[in-house]
Design a protein around this motif. Structure first.
Motif, PDB file in Angstrom:
ATOM      1  N   MET A 110       0.805  -1.076   0.072  1.00  0.00           N
ATOM      2  CA  MET A 110       0.150   0.035  -0.034  1.00  0.00           C
ATOM      3  C   MET A 110       0.978   1.287   0.093  1.00  0.00           C
ATOM      4  SD  MET A 110      -2.845  -1.109  -0.459  1.00  0.00           S
ATOM      5  CE  MET A 110      -3.744   0.252  -0.329  1.00  0.00           C
ATOM      6  N   LEU A 111       2.032   1.042  -0.067  1.00  0.00           N
ATOM      7  CA  LEU A 111       3.070   2.371   0.012  1.00  0.00           C
ATOM      8  C   LEU A 111       2.621   2.922  -1.271  1.00  0.00           C
ATOM      9  CD1 LEU A 111       5.017   4.184   1.299  1.00  0.00           C
ATOM     10  CD2 LEU A 111       6.863   2.797   0.235  1.00  0.00           C
ATOM     11  N   HIS A 112       2.535   2.434  -2.237  1.00  0.00           N
ATOM     12  CA  HIS A 112       2.422   3.130  -3.839  1.00  0.00           C
ATOM     13  C   HIS A 112       1.111   2.753  -4.495  1.00  0.00           C
ATOM     14  CE1 HIS A 112       6.513   4.705  -3.334  1.00  0.00           C
ATOM     15  NE2 HIS A 112       7.094   3.423  -3.068  1.00  0.00           N
ATOM     16  N   HIS A 113       0.388   1.837  -3.870  1.00  0.00           N
ATOM     17  CA  HIS A 113      -0.708   1.466  -4.563  1.00  0.00           C
ATOM     18  C   HIS A 113      -1.927   2.231  -4.093  1.00  0.00           C
ATOM     19  CE1 HIS A 113       1.500  -1.894  -5.879  1.00  0.00           C
ATOM     20  NE2 HIS A 113       0.446  -2.309  -6.913  1.00  0.00           N
ATOM     21  N   PRO A 114      -2.628   2.688  -4.756  1.00  0.00           N
ATOM     22  CA  PRO A 114      -3.901   3.642  -4.535  1.00  0.00           C
ATOM     23  C   PRO A 114      -5.094   2.780  -4.098  1.00  0.00           C
ATOM     24  CG  PRO A 114      -4.142   3.047  -6.781  1.00  0.00           C
ATOM     25  CD  PRO A 114      -2.756   2.651  -6.454  1.00  0.00           C
ATOM     26  N   GLY A 115      -5.893   3.510  -3.259  1.00  0.00           N
ATOM     27  CA  GLY A 115      -7.502   3.019  -2.903  1.00  0.00           C
ATOM     28  C   GLY A 115      -7.046   2.283  -1.436  1.00  0.00           C
ATOM     29  N   ASP A 116      -7.972   1.287  -1.083  1.00  0.00           N
ATOM     30  CA  ASP A 116      -8.018   0.854   0.044  1.00  0.00           C
ATOM     31  C   ASP A 116      -7.506  -0.706   0.004  1.00  0.00           C
ATOM     32  OD1 ASP A 116      -9.358   0.568   3.057  1.00  0.00           O
ATOM     33  OD2 ASP A 116      -9.893  -1.358   2.021  1.00  0.00           O
ATOM     34  N   ALA A 125     -14.293  -9.555  -7.930  1.00  0.00           N
ATOM     35  CA  ALA A 125     -14.761  -9.319  -9.166  1.00  0.00           C
ATOM     36  C   ALA A 125     -13.951  -7.984 -10.016  1.00  0.00           C
ATOM     37  CB  ALA A 125     -16.118  -8.994  -9.560  1.00  0.00           C
ATOM     38  N   ASP A 126     -14.200  -6.956  -9.155  1.00  0.00           N
ATOM     39  CA  ASP A 126     -13.328  -5.487  -9.649  1.00  0.00           C
ATOM     40  C   ASP A 126     -12.391  -5.292  -8.762  1.00  0.00           C
ATOM     41  OD1 ASP A 126     -14.564  -5.479  -7.271  1.00  0.00           O
ATOM     42  OD2 ASP A 126     -15.590  -3.346  -7.662  1.00  0.00           O
ATOM     43  N   ALA A 127     -11.437  -6.233  -8.479  1.00  0.00           N
ATOM     44  CA  ALA A 127      -9.911  -5.976  -7.777  1.00  0.00           C
ATOM     45  C   ALA A 127      -9.342  -5.252  -8.673  1.00  0.00           C
ATOM     46  CB  ALA A 127      -9.693  -7.505  -7.328  1.00  0.00           C
ATOM     47  N   ARG A 128      -8.566  -4.177  -7.916  1.00  0.00           N
ATOM     48  CA  ARG A 128      -7.538  -3.637  -8.635  1.00  0.00           C
ATOM     49  C   ARG A 128      -6.151  -4.475  -8.828  1.00  0.00           C
ATOM     50  NH1 ARG A 128      -7.286   2.314  -7.622  1.00  0.00           N
ATOM     51  NH2 ARG A 128      -9.078   3.013  -6.586  1.00  0.00           N
ATOM     52  N   PRO A 129      -5.655  -4.164  -9.583  1.00  0.00           N
ATOM     53  CA  PRO A 129      -4.407  -5.035 -10.073  1.00  0.00           C
ATOM     54  C   PRO A 129      -3.139  -4.537  -9.164  1.00  0.00           C
ATOM     55  CG  PRO A 129      -4.755  -3.257 -11.703  1.00  0.00           C
ATOM     56  CD  PRO A 129      -5.867  -3.139 -10.950  1.00  0.00           C
ATOM     57  N   VAL A 130      -2.182  -5.333  -8.840  1.00  0.00           N
ATOM     58  CA  VAL A 130      -1.059  -5.219  -8.019  1.00  0.00           C
ATOM     59  C   VAL A 130      -0.072  -4.881  -9.030  1.00  0.00           C
ATOM     60  CG1 VAL A 130       0.550  -6.015  -6.655  1.00  0.00           C
ATOM     61  CG2 VAL A 130      -1.794  -6.437  -6.284  1.00  0.00           C
ATOM     62  N   ASP A 131       0.265  -3.880  -9.520  1.00  0.00           N
ATOM     63  CA  ASP A 131       0.736  -3.277 -10.647  1.00  0.00           C
ATOM     64  C   ASP A 131       1.834  -2.051 -10.666  1.00  0.00           C
ATOM     65  OD1 ASP A 131      -1.002  -1.284 -10.778  1.00  0.00           O
ATOM     66  OD2 ASP A 131      -1.926  -1.657 -12.736  1.00  0.00           O
ATOM     67  N   ARG A 132       1.992  -1.516  -9.534  1.00  0.00           N
ATOM     68  CA  ARG A 132       2.678  -0.504  -9.166  1.00  0.00           C
ATOM     69  C   ARG A 132       3.987  -0.995  -8.322  1.00  0.00           C
ATOM     70  NH1 ARG A 132      -0.652   5.051  -8.748  1.00  0.00           N
ATOM     71  NH2 ARG A 132      -2.205   4.518 -10.327  1.00  0.00           N
ATOM     72  N   GLU A 133       4.704   0.125  -7.890  1.00  0.00           N
ATOM     73  CA  GLU A 133       6.328  -0.347  -7.265  1.00  0.00           C
ATOM     74  C   GLU A 133       5.871  -0.867  -5.988  1.00  0.00           C
ATOM     75  OE1 GLU A 133       9.993   2.147  -5.464  1.00  0.00           O
ATOM     76  OE2 GLU A 133       8.546   3.130  -6.690  1.00  0.00           O
ATOM     77  N   ILE A 167      -5.216 -10.994  -0.014  1.00  0.00           N
ATOM     78  CA  ILE A 167      -4.675 -10.284  -0.828  1.00  0.00           C
ATOM     79  C   ILE A 167      -3.422 -11.178  -1.352  1.00  0.00           C
ATOM     80  CG2 ILE A 167      -3.469  -8.260  -1.561  1.00  0.00           C
ATOM     81  CD1 ILE A 167      -5.792  -8.101   1.490  1.00  0.00           C
ATOM     82  N   PHE A 168      -3.449 -11.578  -2.506  1.00  0.00           N
ATOM     83  CA  PHE A 168      -2.552 -12.477  -3.358  1.00  0.00           C
ATOM     84  C   PHE A 168      -1.814 -11.553  -4.537  1.00  0.00           C
ATOM     85  CE2 PHE A 168      -1.787 -14.895  -7.024  1.00  0.00           C
ATOM     86  CZ  PHE A 168      -0.843 -16.174  -6.393  1.00  0.00           C
ATOM     87  N   SER A 169      -0.557 -11.684  -4.543  1.00  0.00           N
ATOM     88  CA  SER A 169       0.222 -11.296  -5.876  1.00  0.00           C
ATOM     89  C   SER A 169       1.422 -12.065  -5.513  1.00  0.00           C
ATOM     90  CB  SER A 169       0.419 -10.156  -6.155  1.00  0.00           C
ATOM     91  OG  SER A 169       1.091  -9.916  -7.111  1.00  0.00           O
ATOM     92  N   PRO A 170       2.028 -12.733  -6.554  1.00  0.00           N
ATOM     93  CA  PRO A 170       3.389 -13.131  -6.494  1.00  0.00           C
ATOM     94  C   PRO A 170       4.508 -11.944  -6.171  1.00  0.00           C
ATOM     95  CG  PRO A 170       2.471 -14.255  -8.350  1.00  0.00           C
ATOM     96  CD  PRO A 170       1.506 -13.313  -7.907  1.00  0.00           C
ATOM     97  N   ARG A 171       4.060 -10.902  -6.457  1.00  0.00           N
ATOM     98  CA  ARG A 171       4.885  -9.726  -6.183  1.00  0.00           C
ATOM     99  C   ARG A 171       5.016  -9.280  -4.761  1.00  0.00           C
ATOM    100  NH1 ARG A 171       3.417  -4.632  -8.901  1.00  0.00           N
ATOM    101  NH2 ARG A 171       5.654  -4.122  -8.852  1.00  0.00           N
ATOM    102  N   LEU A 172       4.076 -10.030  -3.831  1.00  0.00           N
ATOM    103  CA  LEU A 172       4.123  -9.726  -2.493  1.00  0.00           C
ATOM    104  C   LEU A 172       5.139 -10.675  -1.731  1.00  0.00           C
ATOM    105  CD1 LEU A 172       0.514  -9.760  -1.601  1.00  0.00           C
ATOM    106  CD2 LEU A 172       2.046  -7.596  -1.711  1.00  0.00           C
ATOM    107  N   MET A 173       5.889 -11.478  -2.518  1.00  0.00           N
ATOM    108  CA  MET A 173       6.894 -12.341  -1.934  1.00  0.00           C
ATOM    109  C   MET A 173       8.282 -11.683  -1.417  1.00  0.00           C
ATOM    110  SD  MET A 173       6.911 -15.373  -4.544  1.00  0.00           S
ATOM    111  CE  MET A 173       7.769 -16.376  -3.572  1.00  0.00           C
ATOM    112  N   ALA A 174       8.821 -12.117  -0.155  1.00  0.00           N
ATOM    113  CA  ALA A 174       9.792 -11.232   0.147  1.00  0.00           C
ATOM    114  C   ALA A 174      11.239 -11.400  -0.731  1.00  0.00           C
ATOM    115  CB  ALA A 174      10.362 -12.045   1.500  1.00  0.00           C
TER     116      ALA A 174
END
Length: 382
Positions: A110-116, A125-133, A167-174
Motif C-alpha cells: 500500500m505504500l505506492h498502490h492507490p485506494g484501500d 470481481a473488480d479487484a485492483r491490479p497489483v501493478d505498481r512499485e 490479498i494475493f500476488s507473486p509480487r508480494l513475496m519477500a
C-alpha cells in the motif's frame, strides 16, 4: 547444524544463527535505511533489542513500527504505511509471527498502490491490479506456523467484523528470508502447539486440495513427514534445536504448498477468528478432526498417503491420529472445551460459507455441511 542457502523461489538463508547474516545482506544490497515491522510484545524481548543493536552497529538506520497486535487488521496496515512514509525508508524488514509478516507485506503493497487494502482482495470481481512499485521487504520469522515469510499473499481482517480477506500476488513475496530456528526456542508449549498445528493444517489441506499440482503435493507430504515427528518433540522439549529446525522448515513448506489451495478447515478457522476472536492456529487445531471427515470418502487414497508419511497407519487411522496428537499437545478436543457456546452457530456458518478457502476443498461444501461440522464441534444435535 550448518546454515544453508537456497531459493524456492524466495532466497532463503536457513539455520541456527541465520539472522546474523541479515546485516551483511542489507549492506550488500545498498540498503541503509530500514523500516522494521514487528509486534508490540516481541519488540520488548531481549533478542529483539540485541538484534536491533547489531543492525545499528553495522551502520543501518532503523525505524521501528511495533503496532501489530493479535490478528492483523486494516488499521494496523494504515498506521504502518503512515509511519513508513514519515520514515522515508527504502526497505522493510518484518520480524515476528504471521501477523507481523502479513502486516509488513500489506504495508509494502500500500505504500505506492492507490485506494484501500481490500480493493486488492483475491477473487474480487473488480479487484485492483497489483501493478505498481513495491519496496523490497525481507522476513525473519519467529514462529513455525503460518510460513508467511515465503507466502505470496497477505491475510488482513477488517476492523469491525474481523472477517479475514486474502490479498494475493507473486509480487508480494519477500526479497529474502532469514529463517533462524534459534528464535523459536523460547516459544511456550501452547504457542508451539497452536502454530505447529497451523503448519500441519496447511500441509494437509494443500495436499487434499483439488487441482493438479504434483510439485505442491510433494512438498506437502515431505513437510508433513517432518512436522509429524518434530511437533511432539518440540512441545515436550522446546530447546531441541534439530526438531525446532524441522518445524520451521515444515512451516515454510506448508506456505509454499498451499499455493495449490486450502480447504474446509481453514474456512472454519477463519469464521472462528472473526466471530469468536480465536487464534488462527488454535482454531485450525480444534477444528481439523471435526472438518476433515467431510473429505474422507472422496479423497480416501490421499488420506492413505497422509497416513503413510505421518506414520499413523492406514487411511482410516489418520483422523484419529490427529485427535490423539491434539490431546498429547494439550489442545482442546472441541469448541465447548474452549468455552464457545452454540449461540455462535449461525454466525459461524454464515462466515465460513462465504470464505474462499473451501472453494478448493476436494468435496463440495454447502452451508448445511458447515452447520453439521460446527454442531459436531459444539456437541449439538441437529
Amino acid at each position: 547444524m550448518a546454515i544453508s542457502q537456497f531459493s524456492f523461489p524466495t532466497a532463503i538463508t536457513f539455520g541456527p544463527g541465520a539472522r546474523h547474516l541479515a546485516k551483511d545482506h542489507f549492506l550488500k544490497e545498498g540498503i541503509k535505511n530500514l523500516f522494521v515491522v514487528t509486534d508490540r510484545a516481541l519488540s520488548q524481548l531481549a533478542f529483539f533489542r540485541e538484534f536491533i543493536a547489531e543492525l545499528e552497529r553495522a551502520g543501518l538506520k532503523l525505524h521501528i513500527f511495533n503496532g501489530v497486535e493479535g490478528n492483523p487488521v486494516r488499521a494496523q496496515v494504515l498506521a504502518g504505511v503512515s509511519a513508513l512514509r514519515a520514515a522515508g525508508a527504502e526497505a522493510i524488514l518484518g520480524i515476528g509471527g504471521g501477523a507481523a509478516l502479513d502486516v509488513a507485506k500489506a504495508v509494502a503493497l500500500m505504500l505506492h498502490h492507490p485506494g484501500d487494502i481490500f480493493d486488492y482482495e483475491d477473487g474480487k470481481a473488480d479487484a485492483r491490479p497489483v501493478d505498481r512499485e513495491i519496496p523490497p521487504w525481507f522476513a525473519i520469522p519467529t514462529t513455525a506456523g503460518t510460513g508467511s515469510e515465503v507466502g505470496r499473499s497477505t491475510v488482513i481482517a477488517d476492523d469491525t467484523h474481523h472477517v479475514k480477506k486474502v490479498i494475493f500476488s507473486p509480487r508480494l513475496m519477500a526479497r529474502a528470508v532469514f529463517a533462524d530456528p534459534e528464535l523459536t526456542l523460547e516459544l511456550p508449549p501452547a504457542v508451539t502447539a497452536a502454530t505447529g498445528f497451523d503448519a500441519m493444517t496447511h500441509l494437509i489441506e494443500a495436499f487434499l486440495a483439488k487441482g493438479y499440482h504434483p510439485m505442491a503435493d510433494g512438498i506437502a507430504l515431505e513437510g508433513l513427514h517432518l512436522a509429524a515427528r518434530a511437533l511432539p518433540v518440540v512441545y515436550k522439549n522446546g530447546r531441541d534445536l534439530a526438531a525446532r529446525s524441522d518445524m520451521l522448515m515444515a512451516s515454510m513448506m506448508g506456505a509454499v504448498a498451499f499455493q495449490k489451495g486450502l480447504g474446509i478447515v481453514h474456512s472454519c478457522a477463519h469464521a472462528l477468528s472473526a466471530v469468536c476472536g480465536l487464534h488462527h492456529g488454535l482454531a485450525n487445531a480444534v477444528m481439523i478432526d471435526h472438518a476433515l471427515p467431510h473429505n474422507f470418502e472422496i479423497a480416501h487414497e490421499k488420506f492413505a498417503r497422509l497416513a503413510q508419511v505421518a506414520g499413523s497407519g492406514d487411511a482410516s487411522s489418520f483422523i484419529p491420529w490427529l485427535s490423539r496428537l491434539k490431546a498429547e499437545l494439550g489442545i482442546a478436543a472441541d469448541l465447548v472445551a474452549l468455552g464457545i457456546s452454540g449461540q455462535n452457530l449461525d454466525a459461524l456458518v454464515a462466515v465460513a460459507s462465504t470464505d474462499s478457502c473451501h472453494l478448493s476443498n476436494p468435496a463440495p461444501v454447502a452451508e448445511n455441511d458447515f452447520r453439521k461440522i460446527f454442531a459436531r464441534a459444539l456437541r449439538q444435535s441437529l
